[in-house]
Design a protein around this motif. Structure first.
Motif, PDB file in Angstrom:
ATOM      1  N   LYS A 183       0.828  -1.216   0.000  1.00 58.40           N
ATOM      2  CA  LYS A 183       0.000   0.000   0.000  1.00 58.40           C
ATOM      3  C   LYS A 183       0.860   1.263   0.000  1.00 58.40           C
ATOM      4  N   LYS A 184       2.010   1.161   0.610  1.00 60.96           N
ATOM      5  CA  LYS A 184       2.874   2.334   0.793  1.00 60.96           C
ATOM      6  C   LYS A 184       3.791   2.586  -0.398  1.00 60.96           C
ATOM      7  N   TYR A 185       4.292   1.506  -1.011  1.00 60.67           N
ATOM      8  CA  TYR A 185       5.381   1.665  -1.973  1.00 60.67           C
ATOM      9  C   TYR A 185       5.069   1.175  -3.394  1.00 60.67           C
ATOM     10  N   LEU A 186       3.860   0.656  -3.643  1.00 63.26           N
ATOM     11  CA  LEU A 186       3.525   0.146  -4.965  1.00 63.26           C
ATOM     12  C   LEU A 186       2.300   0.868  -5.518  1.00 63.26           C
ATOM     13  N   LEU A 187       2.377   1.240  -6.793  1.00 66.17           N
ATOM     14  CA  LEU A 187       1.272   1.896  -7.470  1.00 66.17           C
ATOM     15  C   LEU A 187       0.585   0.893  -8.388  1.00 66.17           C
ATOM     16  N   LYS A 188      -0.738   0.800  -8.312  1.00 64.95           N
ATOM     17  CA  LYS A 188      -1.482  -0.100  -9.180  1.00 64.95           C
ATOM     18  C   LYS A 188      -1.688   0.546 -10.547  1.00 64.95           C
ATOM     19  N   SER A 189      -1.743  -0.313 -11.567  1.00 62.94           N
ATOM     20  CA  SER A 189      -2.023   0.174 -12.914  1.00 62.94           C
ATOM     21  C   SER A 189      -3.422   0.784 -12.963  1.00 62.94           C
ATOM     22  N   LYS A 190      -3.576   1.830 -13.786  1.00 62.65           N
ATOM     23  CA  LYS A 190      -4.894   2.449 -13.951  1.00 62.65           C
ATOM     24  C   LYS A 190      -5.851   1.520 -14.687  1.00 62.65           C
ATOM     25  N   ASP A 191      -5.279   0.540 -15.390  1.00 56.99           N
ATOM     26  CA  ASP A 191      -6.093  -0.448 -16.088  1.00 56.99           C
ATOM     27  C   ASP A 191      -6.136  -1.726 -15.240  1.00 56.99           C
ATOM     28  N   PRO A 192      -7.241  -1.990 -14.523  1.00 56.91           N
ATOM     29  CA  PRO A 192      -7.324  -3.157 -13.637  1.00 56.91           C
ATOM     30  C   PRO A 192      -7.070  -4.478 -14.356  1.00 56.91           C
ATOM     31  N   ALA A 193      -7.355  -4.537 -15.642  1.00 54.70           N
ATOM     32  CA  ALA A 193      -7.192  -5.782 -16.380  1.00 54.70           C
ATOM     33  C   ALA A 193      -5.728  -6.163 -16.541  1.00 54.70           C
ATOM     34  N   LYS A 194      -4.846  -5.192 -16.424  1.00 54.51           N
ATOM     35  CA  LYS A 194      -3.421  -5.473 -16.660  1.00 54.51           C
ATOM     36  C   LYS A 194      -2.727  -6.116 -15.459  1.00 54.51           C
ATOM     37  N   GLN A 195      -3.254  -5.945 -14.260  1.00 51.68           N
ATOM     38  CA  GLN A 195      -2.681  -6.575 -13.075  1.00 51.68           C
ATOM     39  C   GLN A 195      -1.174  -6.261 -12.939  1.00 51.68           C
ATOM     40  N   LEU A 196      -0.847  -4.980 -13.045  1.00 56.32           N
ATOM     41  CA  LEU A 196       0.534  -4.543 -12.939  1.00 56.32           C
ATOM     42  C   LEU A 196       0.692  -3.549 -11.802  1.00 56.32           C
ATOM     43  N   VAL A 197       1.885  -3.516 -11.235  1.00 55.81           N
ATOM     44  CA  VAL A 197       2.192  -2.510 -10.215  1.00 55.81           C
ATOM     45  C   VAL A 197       3.526  -1.858 -10.574  1.00 55.81           C
ATOM     46  N   ARG A 198       3.744  -0.673 -10.021  1.00 58.44           N
ATOM     47  CA  ARG A 198       5.010   0.023 -10.253  1.00 58.44           C
ATOM     48  C   ARG A 198       5.534   0.570  -8.935  1.00 58.44           C
ATOM     49  N   ILE A 199       6.843   0.484  -8.758  1.00 57.48           N
ATOM     50  CA  ILE A 199       7.489   1.046  -7.566  1.00 57.48           C
ATOM     51  C   ILE A 199       7.291   2.559  -7.561  1.00 57.48           C
ATOM     52  N   VAL A 200       6.988   3.135  -6.396  1.00 59.92           N
ATOM     53  CA  VAL A 200       6.732   4.574  -6.308  1.00 59.92           C
ATOM     54  C   VAL A 200       7.990   5.369  -6.688  1.00 59.92           C
ATOM     55  N   PRO A 201       7.814   6.575  -7.222  1.00 62.45           N
ATOM     56  CA  PRO A 201       8.965   7.368  -7.679  1.00 62.45           C
ATOM     57  C   PRO A 201      10.005   7.632  -6.599  1.00 62.45           C
ATOM     58  N   GLU A 202       9.559   7.816  -5.340  1.00 70.65           N
ATOM     59  CA  GLU A 202      10.519   8.115  -4.276  1.00 70.65           C
ATOM     60  C   GLU A 202      11.549   7.006  -4.112  1.00 70.65           C
ATOM     61  N   LEU A 203      11.113   5.760  -4.277  1.00 75.48           N
ATOM     62  CA  LEU A 203      12.047   4.646  -4.172  1.00 75.48           C
ATOM     63  C   LEU A 203      12.860   4.483  -5.450  1.00 75.48           C
ATOM     64  N   ARG A 204      12.248   4.690  -6.593  1.00 70.18           N
ATOM     65  CA  ARG A 204      12.996   4.573  -7.859  1.00 70.18           C
ATOM     66  C   ARG A 204      14.167   5.544  -7.885  1.00 70.18           C
ATOM     67  N   ARG A 205      13.985   6.707  -7.294  1.00 70.60           N
ATOM     68  CA  ARG A 205      15.058   7.710  -7.289  1.00 70.60           C
ATOM     69  C   ARG A 205      16.233   7.305  -6.416  1.00 70.60           C
ATOM     70  N   CYS A 206      16.045   6.339  -5.552  1.00 72.33           N
ATOM     71  CA  CYS A 206      17.119   5.905  -4.644  1.00 72.33           C
ATOM     72  C   CYS A 206      18.075   4.915  -5.300  1.00 72.33           C
ATOM     73  N   VAL A 207      17.739   4.418  -6.488  1.00 70.55           N
ATOM     74  CA  VAL A 207      18.533   3.365  -7.125  1.00 70.55           C
ATOM     75  C   VAL A 207      19.166   3.890  -8.411  1.00 70.55           C
ATOM     76  N   ARG A 208      20.467   3.635  -8.537  1.00 71.06           N
ATOM     77  CA  ARG A 208      21.197   4.010  -9.750  1.00 71.06           C
ATOM     78  C   ARG A 208      21.620   2.732 -10.461  1.00 71.06           C
ATOM     79  N   PHE A 209      21.061   2.498 -11.635  1.00 70.47           N
ATOM     80  CA  PHE A 209      21.337   1.274 -12.371  1.00 70.47           C
ATOM     81  C   PHE A 209      22.500   1.477 -13.335  1.00 70.47           C
ATOM     82  N   ARG A 210      23.374   0.452 -13.405  1.00 68.66           N
ATOM     83  CA  ARG A 210      24.516   0.497 -14.314  1.00 68.66           C
ATOM     84  C   ARG A 210      24.773  -0.905 -14.865  1.00 68.66           C
ATOM     85  N   ARG A 211      25.259  -0.959 -16.093  1.00 70.12           N
ATOM     86  CA  ARG A 211      25.718  -2.237 -16.631  1.00 70.12           C
ATOM     87  C   ARG A 211      27.147  -2.468 -16.169  1.00 70.12           C
ATOM     88  N   LEU A 212      27.431  -3.679 -15.682  1.00 66.71           N
ATOM     89  CA  LEU A 212      28.765  -3.981 -15.160  1.00 66.71           C
ATOM     90  C   LEU A 212      29.081  -5.447 -15.403  1.00 66.71           C
TER      91      LEU A 212
END
Length: 290
Positions: A187-216
């Motif tokens: 409830k706190k950190y996951l956003l539900k898709s606006k389309d209920p049929a898709k059954q998808l969630v997304r990590i909230v922006p505040e947490l996404r900003r904490c991670v820096r992805f790199r290829r290594l």
């Protein structure tokens, strides 16, 4: 591409022992992953899709293309994506997160102010599609709230596969993938898709900003970090390497860890028998020697 390849066949190509050795030797030398003969069927199946995509009829033609100047530039990364294993889950091996919050974080704060005097630096090494680093963002955010908000962190998340890194950056997951996440955290950190049929969630922006992805690539001599780390999570990765490669890699981890920093490994991994500068503090959890 198809026009450049003669005699394209529609039936499934067969991977010969000779070509398997050529490809498997490259994979081990380039990314460190052991490819014994028992992996031949797996490699053949995974690379079939690349042959179809490129319109190439045989593995002999494919291997020649991969090692050509054009193939080296455009295909090697896809071949590596195809052969790497990327299984992961949210809150995998939960005892690690308990130890992190109850022992590691308080100790590091006391020793060098990590998280309070300066941001805690954590590296998710072999992050796959992002479940591990995003789990860590939830765990560290909850820890920070319990500490009265006086806690900051940065997570560096790396993988050799560009395919899984792209998915990790999107931070979108099927609903079934979040089953291990406790309901209050959902409830706190996951956003539900606006389309209920898709059954998808997304990590909230505040947490996404904490991670820096790199290829290594773990086989690189220099990982290119300007930062030094307080904690490294490298779980269920080194098991795919032979012992000499494991030893070299763990020594590299030690160089990038602050004195007394922590290394978390997978439940089936150990440093036993390896000449590396770590001391075990709990099952599959180690500290670099000061």
């Amino acid at each position: 591409m198809a026009s450049e390849i003669d005699d394209v066949r529609h039936e499934a190509a067969v991977l010969s022992d000779k070509v398997f050795r050529r490809l498997s030797d490259f994979v081990q030398n380039e990314v460190g992953i052991k490819m014994p003969p028992a992996k031949k069927t797996m490699l053949e199946a995974r690379l079939q899709r690349r042959l179809r995509k490129l319109g190439i009829g045989t593995f002999e033609q494919y291997s020649d293309y991969v090692f050509s100047p054009k193939g080296t530039e455009s295909e090697l990364v896809h071949m590596i994506d195809a052969v790497t294993t990327n299984k992961t889950d949210f809150f995998r091996e939960p005892n690690h997160f308990d130890y992190l919050t109850k022992h590691t974080l308080p100790t590091l704060n006391e020793v060098n102010g990590a998280g309070v005097m300066r941001p805690l630096m954590l590296w998710s090494a072999g992050c796959s599609t992002g479940e591990e680093p995003y789990t860590l963002t939830m765990v560290l955010s909850e820890y920070g709230e319990r500490a009265g908000g006086r806690f900051s962190f940065i997570i560096i998340a790396t993988d050799i596969s560009t395919k899984v890194l792209d998915k990790a950056k999107e931070a979108i997951y099927e609903a079934e993938k979040i089953e291990p996440v406790a309901m209050p955290l959902r409830k706190k950190y996951l956003l539900k898709s606006k389309d209920p049929a898709k059954q998808l969630v997304r990590i909230v922006p505040e947490l996404r900003r904490c991670v820096r992805f790199r290829r290594l690539n773990f086989m690189d001599d220099d990982f290119g970090f300007r930062e030094t780390m307080d904690v490294v999570f490298c779980r269920n990765v080194v098991i795919y390497f032979d012992k000499p490669t494991q030893e070299r890699l763990l020594k590299k981890f030690a160089r990038y860890l602050n004195p007394g920093g922590y290394l978390f490994m997978g439940h089936s991994e150990t440093i036993g028998g390896l000449n590396v500068p770590f001391t075990q503090v709990a099952p599959t959890i180690y500290r670099v020697k000061k």
